[in-house]
Design a protein around this motif. Structure first.
Motif, mmCIF file in Angstrom:
data_model
loop_
_atom_site.group_PDB
_atom_site.id
_atom_site.type_symbol
_atom_site.label_atom_id
_atom_site.label_comp_id
_atom_site.label_asym_id
_atom_site.label_seq_id
_atom_site.Cartn_x
_atom_site.Cartn_y
_atom_site.Cartn_z
ATOM 1 N N SER B 51 0.840 -1.208 0.000
ATOM 2 C CA SER B 51 0.000 0.000 0.000
ATOM 3 C C SER B 51 0.868 1.249 0.000
ATOM 4 C CB SER B 51 -0.962 -0.003 1.181
ATOM 5 O OG SER B 51 -0.254 -0.025 2.366
ATOM 6 N N PHE B 52 2.034 1.161 0.697
ATOM 7 C CA PHE B 52 2.952 2.304 0.698
ATOM 8 C C PHE B 52 3.517 2.533 -0.709
ATOM 9 C CE2 PHE B 52 7.299 3.974 1.000
ATOM 10 C CZ PHE B 52 7.009 5.196 1.582
ATOM 11 N N GLY B 53 3.881 1.420 -1.370
ATOM 12 C CA GLY B 53 4.425 1.506 -2.726
ATOM 13 C C GLY B 53 3.416 2.098 -3.692
ATOM 14 N N PHE B 54 2.148 1.662 -3.555
ATOM 15 C CA PHE B 54 1.088 2.166 -4.425
ATOM 16 C C PHE B 54 0.897 3.668 -4.184
ATOM 17 C CE2 PHE B 54 -3.440 3.024 -5.247
ATOM 18 C CZ PHE B 54 -3.477 2.684 -6.603
ATOM 19 N N ALA B 55 0.826 4.050 -2.914
ATOM 20 C CA ALA B 55 0.626 5.461 -2.561
ATOM 21 C C ALA B 55 1.788 6.303 -3.078
ATOM 22 C CB ALA B 55 0.510 5.605 -1.049
ATOM 23 N N PHE B 56 3.012 5.738 -2.945
ATOM 24 C CA PHE B 56 4.211 6.460 -3.383
ATOM 25 C C PHE B 56 4.183 6.690 -4.895
ATOM 26 C CE2 PHE B 56 8.654 6.685 -4.719
ATOM 27 C CZ PHE B 56 9.101 7.706 -3.897
ATOM 28 N N VAL B 61 3.238 10.141 -9.708
ATOM 29 C CA VAL B 61 2.531 10.456 -10.965
ATOM 30 C C VAL B 61 1.854 11.821 -10.849
ATOM 31 C CG1 VAL B 61 0.557 9.781 -12.405
ATOM 32 C CG2 VAL B 61 2.214 8.065 -11.712
ATOM 33 N N ILE B 62 1.176 12.053 -9.716
ATOM 34 C CA ILE B 62 0.467 13.336 -9.518
ATOM 35 C C ILE B 62 1.463 14.488 -9.535
ATOM 36 C CG2 ILE B 62 -0.856 14.697 -7.820
ATOM 37 C CD1 ILE B 62 -2.268 11.983 -7.117
ATOM 38 N N LEU B 63 2.597 14.285 -8.871
ATOM 39 C CA LEU B 63 3.630 15.338 -8.826
ATOM 40 C C LEU B 63 4.159 15.645 -10.232
ATOM 41 C CD1 LEU B 63 5.401 17.067 -6.862
ATOM 42 C CD2 LEU B 63 7.088 15.237 -6.999
ATOM 43 N N PHE B 64 4.409 14.554 -11.004
ATOM 44 C CA PHE B 64 4.915 14.688 -12.366
ATOM 45 C C PHE B 64 3.936 15.485 -13.243
ATOM 46 C CE2 PHE B 64 5.283 12.889 -16.692
ATOM 47 C CZ PHE B 64 6.594 13.239 -16.963
ATOM 48 N N LEU B 65 2.644 15.114 -13.141
ATOM 49 C CA LEU B 65 1.625 15.804 -13.927
ATOM 50 C C LEU B 65 1.508 17.265 -13.492
ATOM 51 C CD1 LEU B 65 -1.167 13.074 -14.154
ATOM 52 C CD2 LEU B 65 0.297 13.893 -16.004
ATOM 53 N N SER B 66 1.511 17.503 -12.180
ATOM 54 C CA SER B 66 1.391 18.883 -11.670
ATOM 55 C C SER B 66 2.557 19.734 -12.166
ATOM 56 C CB SER B 66 1.374 18.919 -10.149
ATOM 57 O OG SER B 66 0.589 17.911 -9.653
ATOM 58 N N LEU B 67 3.764 19.150 -12.130
ATOM 59 C CA LEU B 67 4.947 19.895 -12.575
ATOM 60 C C LEU B 67 4.832 20.253 -14.062
ATOM 61 C CD1 LEU B 67 7.901 18.160 -10.721
ATOM 62 C CD2 LEU B 67 7.183 20.538 -10.513
#
Lengths: 209, 111
Positions: B51-56, B61-67
Motif C-alpha cells: 500500500s505504501f508503494g502504491f501510494a508512493f 505520478v500526480i507530482l509529475f503531472l502537476s509539474l
C-alpha cells in the motif's frame, strides 16, 4: 591432562556445531528455527514468568523474544553462547514490560479517569501470583517472597531471580547480566540480606500461621 | 508478642520457599502460535509495503503531472510577458532617442 584435552575438543566441536546452526538460522531455515524454539522455549518462558508473574504476559514476551531472535540473529556475536544471548533478550524484554507497567501505573490518575468511561481493567494482580512450580506446602510463603522480591532494586531482582528461580549458576548469571562473578555474588548477597530484613519487618506486622 | 526466634525461623522458611521449584513449561502449541504470529506479521508488513508503494507511485505520478501543467502555464505566461516587455522597451527607446519617424531609414534609402 587427557581429560582437559578431551574437554577442549568437546567444547571446540560444540562451538563448530553451534556456528553451523547459527548459519542455518541466518538463512531463515524454518527447521533450525523450530529446533531453537523447542530447545529454549521452556527456559525462556520460565525466566519471563519469574519476572512478570503472569502466565499470559510471560507467553507473549516469550514469543517476542523468539521473534527478536529470528529477526536479529545476524547481530549475534559469538563471544557468548546462543542460550546466554537468548536469556539476555528474555530478561531485557521482561524488564521493559515491567518498566512500561510502572510508567502506566504512575499515570494512574488518567487511567482512573479513563476507566470511568471504559471497561474496567481485568489484569490479574501480580502480588497474587502463584508460581506453578512451587511445592504445595510452600505456596503461601512463596507468594510472600515474590512480593518482597518486587521491592528489590532492579539489578538485585534480576540476579536473585535468575539464580533462585531459574537455577542458573553464578557464572551463567554473570554472562547474562554482562557482569563479573564477584559483582553477581555481591548483588545476590545484598538481595538476600535485604529480603531477610523485609521479611522480618513483614512478619513483625503480620501474623504467622 | 511474637518472639524473635519465631520470626527468624519464619524468615528462613520463606527464604527457602523457592527451593526445589519445578520449572514451568509452555503448552505444546507454543511453536504453532509463534509461527502464526510471524506469518501474520510478514503478511501485514507485505500489505503495508504494497500500500505504501502504491501510494508512493500515485504521489509521484500526480507530482509529475502537476509539474508539467505548472511549467507549461509558467512558460506560456512568460512568453506573453516577454512580448509585452519587448514592445514597451521599443517604445521607451524610441522616446529616449526621440525617434519619431520610424520610417527614416526607408526614406533615406529612397533618397
Amino acid at each position: 591432562m587427557h581429560l582437559n584435552k578431551g574437554t577442549a575438543i568437546h567444547i571446540k566441536a560444540k562451538q563448530i556445531e553451534e556456528s553451523g546452526f547459527i548459519e542455518q538460522l541466518e538463512e531463515r531455515d524454518k527447521g533450525a528455527f523450530k529446533q531453537l524454539v523447542n530447545e529454549h522455549k521452556d527456559r525462556v518462558y520460565n525466566t519471563c514468568l519469574g519476572f512478570l508473574r503472569n502466565p499470559h504476559d510471560a507467553e507473549d514476551v516469550s514469543q517476542e523474544v523468539f521473534i527478536q531472535v529470528f529477526d536479529s540473529i545476524g547481530d549475534f556475536r559469538e563471544d557468548a553462547s546462543l542460550s546466554t544471548w537468548i536469556y539476555r533478550i528474555a530478561v531485557t524484554k521482561s524488564l521493559e514490560l515491567i518498566r512500561y507497567r510502572k510508567r502506566k501505573k504512575r499515570a494512574g490518575f488518567f487511567e482512573a479517569l479513563s476507566s470511568l468511561f471504559n471497561e474496567p481493567d481485568n489484569e490479574p494482580d501480580p502480588s497474587e501470583f502463584m508460581h506453578p512450580g512451587v511445592e504445595l506446602e510452600n505456596k503461601e510463603r512463596a507468594q510472600i517472597l515474590f512480593r518482597e522480591i518486587e521491592k528489590l532494586t532492579e539489578k538485585q531482582r534480576v540476579a536473585f531471580t535468575l539464580q533462585k528461580v531459574e537455577g542458573l549458576s553464578y557464572q551463567e548469571v554473570a554472562d547474562v547480566m554482562e557482569l563479573s562473578i564477584p559483582a553477581v555474588e555481591s548483588l545476590i548477597y545484598r538481595a538476600k540480606e535485604n529480603l531477610k530484613k523485609q521479611l522480618f519487618s513483614y512478619y513483625q506486622q503480620n501474623e504467622i500461621n | 508478642m511474637k518472639s524473635q526466634n519465631n520470626i527468624d525461623r519464619e524468615v528462613d522458611k520463606t527464604m527457602n520457599a523457592l527451593d526445589g521449584l519445578a520449572p514451568s513449561k509452555t503448552d505444546p502449541f507454543f511453536y504453532s502460535r509463534l509461527s502464526a504470529k510471524l506469518e501474520n506479521r510478514d503478511q501485514t508488513e507485505h500489505e503495508e509495503s504494497f500500500s505504501f508503494g502504491f501510494a508512493f507511485s500515485m504521489a509521484a505520478v500526480i507530482l509529475f503531472l502537476s509539474l508539467n501543467v505548472a511549467s507549461f502555464t509558467f512558460y506560456d505566461n512568460m512568453f506573453v510577458q516577454d512580448d509585452v516587455q519587448q514592445e514597451e522597451f521599443i517604445d521607451e527607446m524610441a522616446y529616449e532617442y526621440q525617434v519619431f519617424n520610424l520610417s527614416y531609414y526607408e526614406n533615406f534609402e529612397e533618397d
